[in-house]
Design a protein around this motif. Sequence first.
Motif, PDB file in Angstrom:
ATOM      1  N   LEU A   1       0.855  -1.182   0.000  1.00 14.09           N
ATOM      2  CA  LEU A   1       0.000   0.000   0.000  1.00 14.09           C
ATOM      3  C   LEU A   1       0.890   1.231   0.000  1.00 14.09           C
ATOM      4  O   LEU A   1       1.766   1.377   0.870  1.00 14.09           O
ATOM      5  N   PHE A   2       0.652   2.122  -0.984  1.00 15.21           N
ATOM      6  CA  PHE A   2       1.507   3.291  -1.171  1.00 15.21           C
ATOM      7  C   PHE A   2       0.657   4.523  -1.467  1.00 15.21           C
ATOM      8  O   PHE A   2      -0.241   4.476  -2.305  1.00 15.21           O
ATOM      9  N   VAL A   3       0.957   5.606  -0.791  1.00 15.71           N
ATOM     10  CA  VAL A   3       0.491   6.932  -1.200  1.00 15.71           C
ATOM     11  C   VAL A   3       1.773   7.706  -1.468  1.00 15.71           C
ATOM     12  O   VAL A   3       2.410   8.235  -0.559  1.00 15.71           O
ATOM     13  N   GLY A   4       2.165   7.731  -2.722  1.00 16.96           N
ATOM     14  CA  GLY A   4       3.487   8.168  -3.148  1.00 16.96           C
ATOM     15  C   GLY A   4       4.306   6.937  -3.473  1.00 16.96           C
ATOM     16  O   GLY A   4       4.879   6.306  -2.581  1.00 16.96           O
ATOM     17  N   LEU A   5       4.321   6.538  -4.736  1.00 18.26           N
ATOM     18  CA  LEU A   5       4.942   5.272  -5.134  1.00 18.26           C
ATOM     19  C   LEU A   5       6.406   5.478  -5.500  1.00 18.26           C
ATOM     20  O   LEU A   5       6.716   6.239  -6.412  1.00 18.26           O
ATOM     21  N   PRO A   6       7.340   4.795  -4.815  1.00 14.65           N
ATOM     22  CA  PRO A   6       8.745   4.894  -5.201  1.00 14.65           C
ATOM     23  C   PRO A   6       8.974   4.342  -6.606  1.00 14.65           C
ATOM     24  O   PRO A   6       8.319   3.373  -7.023  1.00 14.65           O
ATOM     25  N   GLU A   7       9.906   4.923  -7.314  1.00 12.57           N
ATOM     26  CA  GLU A   7      10.171   4.480  -8.689  1.00 12.57           C
ATOM     27  C   GLU A   7      10.576   3.009  -8.726  1.00 12.57           C
ATOM     28  O   GLU A   7      10.271   2.299  -9.695  1.00 12.57           O
ATOM     29  N   ALA A   8      11.218   2.521  -7.675  1.00  8.66           N
ATOM     30  CA  ALA A   8      11.646   1.121  -7.649  1.00  8.66           C
ATOM     31  C   ALA A   8      10.472   0.148  -7.684  1.00  8.66           C
ATOM     32  O   ALA A   8      10.635  -1.017  -8.070  1.00  8.66           O
ATOM     33  N   GLU A   9       9.272   0.605  -7.310  1.00 12.02           N
ATOM     34  CA  GLU A   9       8.093  -0.263  -7.310  1.00 12.02           C
ATOM     35  C   GLU A   9       7.335  -0.217  -8.636  1.00 12.02           C
ATOM     36  O   GLU A   9       6.379  -0.977  -8.821  1.00 12.02           O
ATOM     37  N   ALA A  10       7.749   0.645  -9.562  1.00 14.45           N
ATOM     38  CA  ALA A  10       7.012   0.829 -10.818  1.00 14.45           C
ATOM     39  C   ALA A  10       6.837  -0.460 -11.621  1.00 14.45           C
ATOM     40  O   ALA A  10       5.785  -0.642 -12.256  1.00 14.45           O
ATOM     41  N   PRO A  11       7.816  -1.390 -11.644  1.00 18.59           N
ATOM     42  CA  PRO A  11       7.605  -2.622 -12.420  1.00 18.59           C
ATOM     43  C   PRO A  11       6.426  -3.466 -11.938  1.00 18.59           C
ATOM     44  O   PRO A  11       5.951  -4.338 -12.679  1.00 18.59           O
ATOM     45  N   ARG A  12       5.953  -3.228 -10.731  1.00 13.28           N
ATOM     46  CA  ARG A  12       4.824  -3.998 -10.203  1.00 13.28           C
ATOM     47  C   ARG A  12       3.472  -3.408 -10.591  1.00 13.28           C
ATOM     48  O   ARG A  12       2.426  -4.032 -10.347  1.00 13.28           O
ATOM     49  N   VAL A  13       3.454  -2.228 -11.194  1.00 11.58           N
ATOM     50  CA  VAL A  13       2.223  -1.477 -11.399  1.00 11.58           C
ATOM     51  C   VAL A  13       1.454  -1.966 -12.628  1.00 11.58           C
ATOM     52  O   VAL A  13       2.028  -2.162 -13.702  1.00 11.58           O
ATOM     53  N   ALA A  14       0.150  -2.132 -12.455  1.00 14.16           N
ATOM     54  CA  ALA A  14      -0.744  -2.390 -13.578  1.00 14.16           C
ATOM     55  C   ALA A  14      -1.024  -1.067 -14.290  1.00 14.16           C
ATOM     56  O   ALA A  14      -1.362  -0.074 -13.636  1.00 14.16           O
ATOM     57  N   ASP A  15      -0.861  -1.049 -15.593  1.00 18.07           N
ATOM     58  CA  ASP A  15      -1.215   0.151 -16.350  1.00 18.07           C
ATOM     59  C   ASP A  15      -2.693   0.457 -16.166  1.00 18.07           C
ATOM     60  O   ASP A  15      -3.531  -0.448 -16.190  1.00 18.07           O
ATOM     61  N   MET A  16      -3.017   1.734 -15.976  1.00 20.45           N
ATOM     62  CA  MET A  16      -4.417   2.146 -15.985  1.00 20.45           C
ATOM     63  C   MET A  16      -4.760   2.580 -17.402  1.00 20.45           C
ATOM     64  O   MET A  16      -4.107   3.461 -17.967  1.00 20.45           O
ATOM     65  N   ARG A  17      -5.768   1.945 -17.958  1.00 19.11           N
ATOM     66  CA  ARG A  17      -6.111   2.172 -19.358  1.00 19.11           C
ATOM     67  C   ARG A  17      -7.497   2.764 -19.503  1.00 19.11           C
ATOM     68  O   ARG A  17      -8.341   2.664 -18.611  1.00 19.11           O
TER      69      ARG A  17
END
Length: 371
Positions: free
Chosen positions: A202-218
């Motif tokens: 759970l993140f409010v302010g996502l570190p760049e290192a966690e970006a590979p885990r992110v689902a694209d919002m389309r």
Amino acid sequence: MTVPFPLPDASPAELGLDPGRLEALCARIEADIAAEHHSGAQLAIARHGRLALHRSFGEARPGVKATAETLWLLYSNTKVLTAAALWLLAERGALRLSDTVAEHLPGFETGGKGAITFIELLTHQAGFPSAEVPAEAWEDPAKLREVVCDFSLEWAPGSLVRYHPAAAHWVAAAVIRAVTGEDHRAFLRRNIIEPLRLERELFVGLPEAEAPRVADMRDVDGSVRMPEGSQAHRAAGIPGGGGYGTARAMAAFYQALLGGGALAGRRILSPRSVEYAVRNYTGDRPDEYNGMPMHRGLGPHLRGTTPAIRGLGAIAHPSTFGHGGVGSSYCWGDPASGVSFAFLSNTRQSEEFHGPRMDTLSTMAHAAIIS
């Protein structure tokens, strides 16, 4: 050392949930993916401090399967997290929720905003639903304070209920910094997310290192939404709509609220604070944005007893409370049963699809509560 997730696994039957009905709920999500309403999703259902279901569906990004580790844009589910920071400040004596915002954010009184209370702010009665915060203020505290203090009223505060998509919670973020000297992202992480042992999910302010885990919002047409897809947007932790998380993290957060502010022996709020926050402050007055009564609490909204409600499920107990994320998600907790629910997806659908979809999914979850 890996910190164990705060909700231990349990079978649905152990928790008084019908396994067949939960499988039917999952099948409905799979059918929506097959019909190309969205490409991926995640669902979690918990009860009495244990996790009955956590399942990922489809793809997080083209060619990348959604997994338990995938992080999803929470959109306005973030509002309840931000509101909880104000609840916490109130119980610590730093402010009262009946205070005016301007008492704690001098300068906010300009333009006739001096009488707006935190209760009006958090129940979407403040009077500036269309106000916006430009991207250049996201990381500039002085600029943010200047912008929110200059918000212009569109109607008299308290005279209408109309959903504020972003503006009210930017004000909350400015107040958190003014009162504590701490950025809202850091305050939430230190006082809510880490104590609940949700710091990996759970993140409010996502570190760049966690970006590979992110689902694209389309968007419905399949294109990646911007600026949501930018690292600047992810890092900003937009307090009304920029959090990221897993479904089980949101189910755990709502378990904490259902537990009177505590989860797995760790307390973030007092029971009375939670009770105060999840009262119905707007009665059956219609929210002009949603076109129906939303029974607003101080962050989440409630089911109430009106014929219909957005997102929480038609057959929900009247005390059920939660929030949605525009076109894509809903999370809620039911005090009568102890069940929490989180559905997150990666397409910002039209309300014509999303509203009925969430009413159906939430209703199916409530129908699975059999004892």
